[in-house]
Design a protein around this motif. Structure first.
Motif, PDB file in Angstrom:
ATOM      1  N   MET A  28      35.628  44.986 -35.384  1.00 60.05           N
ATOM      2  CA  MET A  28      35.583  43.594 -34.930  1.00 60.05           C
ATOM      3  C   MET A  28      34.142  43.127 -34.753  1.00 60.05           C
ATOM      4  O   MET A  28      33.804  41.985 -35.082  1.00 60.05           O
ATOM      5  N   GLY A  29      33.288  44.022 -34.238  1.00 59.61           N
ATOM      6  CA  GLY A  29      31.877  43.664 -34.081  1.00 59.61           C
ATOM      7  C   GLY A  29      31.213  43.371 -35.415  1.00 59.61           C
ATOM      8  O   GLY A  29      30.460  42.405 -35.544  1.00 59.61           O
ATOM      9  N   THR A  34      29.065  39.489 -39.156  1.00 62.19           N
ATOM     10  CA  THR A  34      29.022  38.923 -40.511  1.00 62.19           C
ATOM     11  C   THR A  34      29.375  37.444 -40.499  1.00 62.19           C
ATOM     12  O   THR A  34      28.738  36.621 -41.182  1.00 62.19           O
ATOM     13  N   ALA A  35      30.394  37.080 -39.704  1.00 65.21           N
ATOM     14  CA  ALA A  35      30.771  35.671 -39.606  1.00 65.21           C
ATOM     15  C   ALA A  35      29.641  34.841 -39.005  1.00 65.21           C
ATOM     16  O   ALA A  35      29.390  33.710 -39.439  1.00 65.21           O
ATOM     17  N   ALA A  36      28.936  35.396 -38.005  1.00 63.35           N
ATOM     18  CA  ALA A  36      27.807  34.687 -37.402  1.00 63.35           C
ATOM     19  C   ALA A  36      26.689  34.487 -38.416  1.00 63.35           C
ATOM     20  O   ALA A  36      26.065  33.409 -38.468  1.00 63.35           O
ATOM     21  N   VAL A  38      27.023  34.301 -41.738  1.00 62.36           N
ATOM     22  CA  VAL A  38      27.464  33.304 -42.723  1.00 62.36           C
ATOM     23  C   VAL A  38      27.384  31.900 -42.121  1.00 62.36           C
ATOM     24  O   VAL A  38      26.927  30.950 -42.777  1.00 62.36           O
ATOM     25  N   PHE A  39      27.831  31.768 -40.862  1.00 65.08           N
ATOM     26  CA  PHE A  39      27.764  30.462 -40.199  1.00 65.08           C
ATOM     27  C   PHE A  39      26.328  29.984 -40.076  1.00 65.08           C
ATOM     28  O   PHE A  39      26.025  28.810 -40.336  1.00 65.08           O
ATOM     29  N   THR A  40      25.415  30.886 -39.687  1.00 68.59           N
ATOM     30  CA  THR A  40      23.998  30.527 -39.558  1.00 68.59           C
ATOM     31  C   THR A  40      23.409  30.128 -40.901  1.00 68.59           C
ATOM     32  O   THR A  40      22.603  29.194 -40.989  1.00 68.59           O
ATOM     33  N   TRP A  41      23.802  30.822 -41.954  1.00 68.43           N
ATOM     34  CA  TRP A  41      23.274  30.525 -43.285  1.00 68.43           C
ATOM     35  C   TRP A  41      23.683  29.127 -43.756  1.00 68.43           C
ATOM     36  O   TRP A  41      22.863  28.362 -44.267  1.00 68.43           O
ATOM     37  N   TYR A  42      24.958  28.787 -43.582  1.00 67.78           N
ATOM     38  CA  TYR A  42      25.448  27.512 -44.094  1.00 67.78           C
ATOM     39  C   TYR A  42      25.069  26.330 -43.201  1.00 67.78           C
ATOM     40  O   TYR A  42      24.992  25.196 -43.686  1.00 67.78           O
TER      41      TYR A  42
END
Length: 383
Positions: A28-29, A34-36, A38-42
């Motif tokens: 989960m970590g 990874t989601a953080a 991707v969110f930061t990148w976009y």
């Protein structure tokens, strides 16, 4: 001593359960991290815009707290005084130097373009490829050249008495409308970003405790004390750095303006303003300001250009080895090579926003690393 089979099986099941829990939490970590990313990148531009507003809020809050050490007034009143003084200063600069800034900016733009043309001609005469000068105008040159090529065979109204065709008129009108809307939307976007930063800065500065406590509320209760220490330390570091940076920017701008005016360089006032603003960006900003100053000075001759270069080196030395260590010795202690590497990395990934905000971002990371190092040291010794 023999351990019963029931206890052995229970121990194994507990170990398996703990291992499964550890694997699940670790997975989960990884997914959340990874989601953080991707969110930061976009949404990097939006996040950096919000961070800029937070920096403005920290700066206004620092000035408000500094005023509070002199006069005992409510926080809202002190913030209003600080904002009024800053607005009056900006209005005074715009009123007294508005015409000068506009005139010198136009002259400076023409001078820079002329000097770039001279540099390009000099390089071409010595057999050096100058195609990299066309990078900025490649997009606009392509359509215009193709339009010229397409419209070249069309008959001239004066020569044959014919008007341009409907296709040529539609193409020209579409290009004009497209460029007009592009400029309009660009101006609206820039003005909108300025208002967003101002609104966020004022909102953060008006009620700093509300956002401070709200951020701590998101942290689990057992880690809240450590989070409080980290957030307070980050706020203190950014406040000291911002105040010191404002002093450095003012000193660089005033000294550059006076020095260039004494040398006799046209556009000294606007050059001083841009040097002061670029002082916000360590290392890279000074290099850009120096290149602009030297290019603008070449139009006055080699002696003024050499004098301007010496002035730039002196101002840069004063900034790097006198003002910055003196004012920021208690705020930041980041090795220059580390800072420059992060500037290049963030500049390549996030553009001008990453380049301008590299120092405060690295400062926040350093505060967190220093805290965790000092926090884990006693546990390591006790073990």
């Amino acid at each position: 001593m023999t351990v019963p089979r029931d206890e052995q099986s229970k121990t194994r099941s507990d170990q398996a359960r703990d291992m499964a829990w550890a694997i699940g939490v670790g997975g989960m970590g990884v997914v959340l991290f990874t989601a953080a990313l991707v969110f930061t990148w976009y949404f990097a531009a939006t996040l950096l815009l919000i961070f800029t507003g937070m920096l403005l809020g920290v700066g206004l809050n620092a000035l408000t707290n500094a005023l509070g050490r002199r006069v005992h007034l409510p926080h809202a009143v002190r913030l209003a005084i600080v904002c009024s003084v800053l607005a009056a200063l900006l209005a005074g600069v715009a009123y007294l130097g508005g015409a000068t800034i506009a005139e010198q900016a136009s002259v400076l733009s023409n001078t820079i373009k002329s000097q770039i043309s001279h540099v390009r001609s000099f390089l071409e005469t010595h057999g050096i490829d100058t195609s990299f000068f066309d990078i900025g105008s490649a997009g606009s040159a392509g359509p215009s050249s193709s339009t010229d090529t397409a419209s070249a065979p069309a008959p001239s109204p004066n020569a044959h008495g014919q008007l341009p065709g409907a296709g040529a008129l539609a193409s020209s009108g579409g290009a004009i409308v497209s460029q007009t809307f592009k400029l309009l939307f660009g101006a609206i976007s820039a003005v909108g970003n300025i208002f967003i930063v101002l609104f966020l800065g004022l909102a953060f500065a008006a009620q700093p405790s509300v956002y401070h406590d709200g951020l701590l509320f998101l942290v689990p209760a057992k880690h809240r004390l450590r989070a409080t220490l980290i957030i307070d330390r980050i706020g203190e570091t950014l406040e000291r750095w911002l105040i010191a940076q404002i002093i450095v920017m003012l000193a660089v701008g005033v000294v550059t303006w006076i020095g260039l005016a004494v040398i006799g360089i046209p556009g000294s006032f606007i050059l001083g303003i841009q040097a002061g603003l670029l002082a916000f960006i360590p290392t890279v900003g000074a290099i850009i300001a120096g290149v602009v100053v030297v290019l603008a000075s070449l139009a006055s001759g080699w002696i003024p250009a050499l004098s301007a270069l010496i002035l730039f080196l002196g101002v840069h030395t004063m900034e790097s080895y006198v003002l910055t260590p003196l004012l920021q010795r208690q705020a930041l202690d980041i090795p220059p090579a580390t800072l420059f590497a992060f500037q290049i990395l963030l500049g390549v990934v996030f553009g001008i926003w990453g380049l301008a905000l590299a120092l405060p971002l690295v400062a926040i990371a350093k505060v967190m690393i220093d805290h965790f190092k000092t926090y884990e040291a006693p546990r390591a010794e006790a073990a």
